[in-house]
Design an enzyme around this catalytic site. Sequence first.
Site, mmCIF file in Angstrom:
data_model
loop_
_atom_site.group_PDB
_atom_site.id
_atom_site.type_symbol
_atom_site.label_atom_id
_atom_site.label_comp_id
_atom_site.label_asym_id
_atom_site.label_seq_id
_atom_site.Cartn_x
_atom_site.Cartn_y
_atom_site.Cartn_z
ATOM 1 N N GLU A 196 4.497 20.956 5.827
ATOM 2 C CA GLU A 196 3.657 20.808 7.011
ATOM 3 C C GLU A 196 3.263 19.352 7.212
ATOM 4 O OE1 GLU A 196 0.317 23.508 6.950
ATOM 5 O OE2 GLU A 196 1.622 25.233 7.381
ATOM 6 N N GLU A 236 6.649 29.899 7.335
ATOM 7 C CA GLU A 236 5.353 30.326 6.781
ATOM 8 C C GLU A 236 4.478 30.862 7.897
ATOM 9 O OE1 GLU A 236 3.255 27.510 4.089
ATOM 10 O OE2 GLU A 236 1.430 28.104 5.156
HETATM 11 C C1 IDC Z 1 -3.409 27.247 0.755
HETATM 12 C C2 IDC Z 1 -3.583 28.318 -0.292
HETATM 13 C C3 IDC Z 1 -4.846 28.055 -1.079
HETATM 14 C C4 IDC Z 1 -4.798 26.634 -1.619
HETATM 15 C C5 IDC Z 1 -4.583 25.647 -0.478
HETATM 16 C C6 IDC Z 1 -4.493 24.213 -0.935
HETATM 17 O O1 IDC Z 1 -3.586 29.575 0.328
HETATM 18 O O2 IDC Z 1 -4.967 28.978 -2.145
HETATM 19 O O3 IDC Z 1 -6.010 26.351 -2.256
HETATM 20 O O4 IDC Z 1 -3.394 25.983 0.191
HETATM 21 O O5 IDC Z 1 -3.276 23.910 -1.468
HETATM 22 C C7 IDC Z 1 -0.854 26.180 5.002
HETATM 23 C C8 IDC Z 1 -0.179 25.575 3.833
HETATM 24 C C9 IDC Z 1 -0.485 26.325 2.579
HETATM 25 C C10 IDC Z 1 -1.923 26.815 2.569
HETATM 26 C C11 IDC Z 1 -2.076 27.820 3.715
HETATM 27 C C12 IDC Z 1 -3.464 28.456 3.791
HETATM 28 O O6 IDC Z 1 1.236 25.426 4.000
HETATM 29 O O7 IDC Z 1 -0.254 25.471 1.478
HETATM 30 O O8 IDC Z 1 -2.156 27.476 1.361
HETATM 31 N N1 IDC Z 1 -1.758 27.159 4.947
HETATM 32 O O9 IDC Z 1 -4.445 27.480 3.987
HETATM 33 N N2 IDC Z 1 -0.695 25.826 6.258
HETATM 34 C C13 IDC Z 1 -1.538 26.547 7.028
HETATM 35 C C14 IDC Z 1 -2.227 27.409 6.203
#
Ligand code: IDC
Length: 461
Positions: free
Chosen positions: A291, A383
């Site tokens: 992202e 995702e």
């Molecule tokens: C989130 C995980 C969470 C973690 C966080 C930080 O769910 O447990 O603490 O990342 O790394 C994304 C990202 C993805 C995120 C997810 C939800 O690609 O890494 O995971 N998210 O926030 N993009 C939008 C949402």
Amino acid sequence: MKRSIAALALAGATVLGCTAVLAMPQASAAAQGCRVDYTVASQWQGGFQAGVKVTNLGDPVSGWSLRFTFPDAGQKVAQGWNATWSQSGTTATAANVDWNRTLGTGAAADLGFTGTTTGANPVPTSFSLNGVACTGSTEPTPTTTTTTTPSPGGTPLAANGQLHVCGVHLCNEANRAIQLRGMSTHGLQWFNSCYNDASLDALARDWRADLLRISMYVQEKGYETNPAWFTDRVNTLVGEAEERGMYAIIDFHTLTPGDPNYNLDRAKTFFAAVAARNAAKKNVIYEITNEPNGVSWGGIKSYAEQVIPVIRAADPDAVVIVGTRGWSSLGVSDGSNETEIVNNPVNATNIMYAFHFYAASHKDNYRATVSRAAATLPLFVTEFGTVTATGGGTLDQAGTAAWLDLLDQLRIGYANWTYSDADESSAALTPGTCAGSDYGSGRLTASGALVKSRISTADSF
Ligand code: IDC
């Protein structure tokens, strides 16, 4: 593996028993029969959450309703998913929704609900599907209950082989546009134990997933701390997916910092290694940056044009997916849109562009962008979440359905965040699941049940 008896199981795997035989069809009548696995996933003062998996053991049905009776008049369905729920007295009814209308022989629908209760919380009785009691067998040929469901055309990988981009679609070896549907791992540095033989078997057989996205964070205690271990683990998981006939997306999970160029050297080293190792495999798709954020489209394009040749040098025919601006929102979350890509595409062939959404956060304006962009750009939803963009918060069932209906219609592949037991509402498995070996219906969260019900429907390869 399907169990061959009717079992009503509570959390803790108490088998409460199977009941009498009903449903004696006449010689010329269609075979009828069903099995229900009822699981109380959690209970609290005054309430509970239950999973209801109904398996059609008879001839295929199109349009169905499942009925059951609560033994305690205080039990009420509060909010249900994957069906239209209603209740009259102690009788609850779950009627199919559009996308699970058809249940083939051996096919299952995973339903669930949260309920309220005023006292004890006994297991419902008298389950029936279209009026036929769910005894776990059909009459008069009980052997049909022991056959496992053959997946038509074999596994997704066997059915499709090496993929390539054709026009705006992902196509199989026969040049047919296909949609892959599957799950994303959580960060391997945190949830590595969730990816084992039992969980991957469940994903391939029970979920009928086409795809495993392997999320390898680069920062946050990820790849940068131990490149050899993470490279090896990703390679192993690609092989585990291949053995089970699933495709694997290798996700170089950049997130913070958001400019992928920060990790350019690491990306070149990593992709040179995984592309060399997996070049002969047909199940690999490379996602070179998760992202991008706080970076222009020009910066992302420049990164892509340096990493893609490294992959091609080792693995010339694999599909590569490029993240887009504003957390892979095609620029929308940064106030832009897909035209910046359409007017200045990555200079490479056989590539797709990533789009991500979280159903409770990203609504109609994002869907409008995807609908429009899909006419020009090959897109892959590598995702998505059923919840808010934090990975937590409310499950948005209607928003998720709207998104997945759109992706189905456009034949855009997707992977759901996450196949893990993280203590957050986006996770498909209840906390503690990965400490054990049971990855069955009773371990699904509301999000997991919802997503599984979509992924496990028949593929149209
Ligand atoms: C989130 C995980 C969470 C973690 C966080 C930080 O769910 O447990 O603490 O990342 O790394 C994304 C990202 C993805 C995120 C997810 C939800 O690609 O890494 O995971 N998210 O926030 N993009 C939008 C949402």
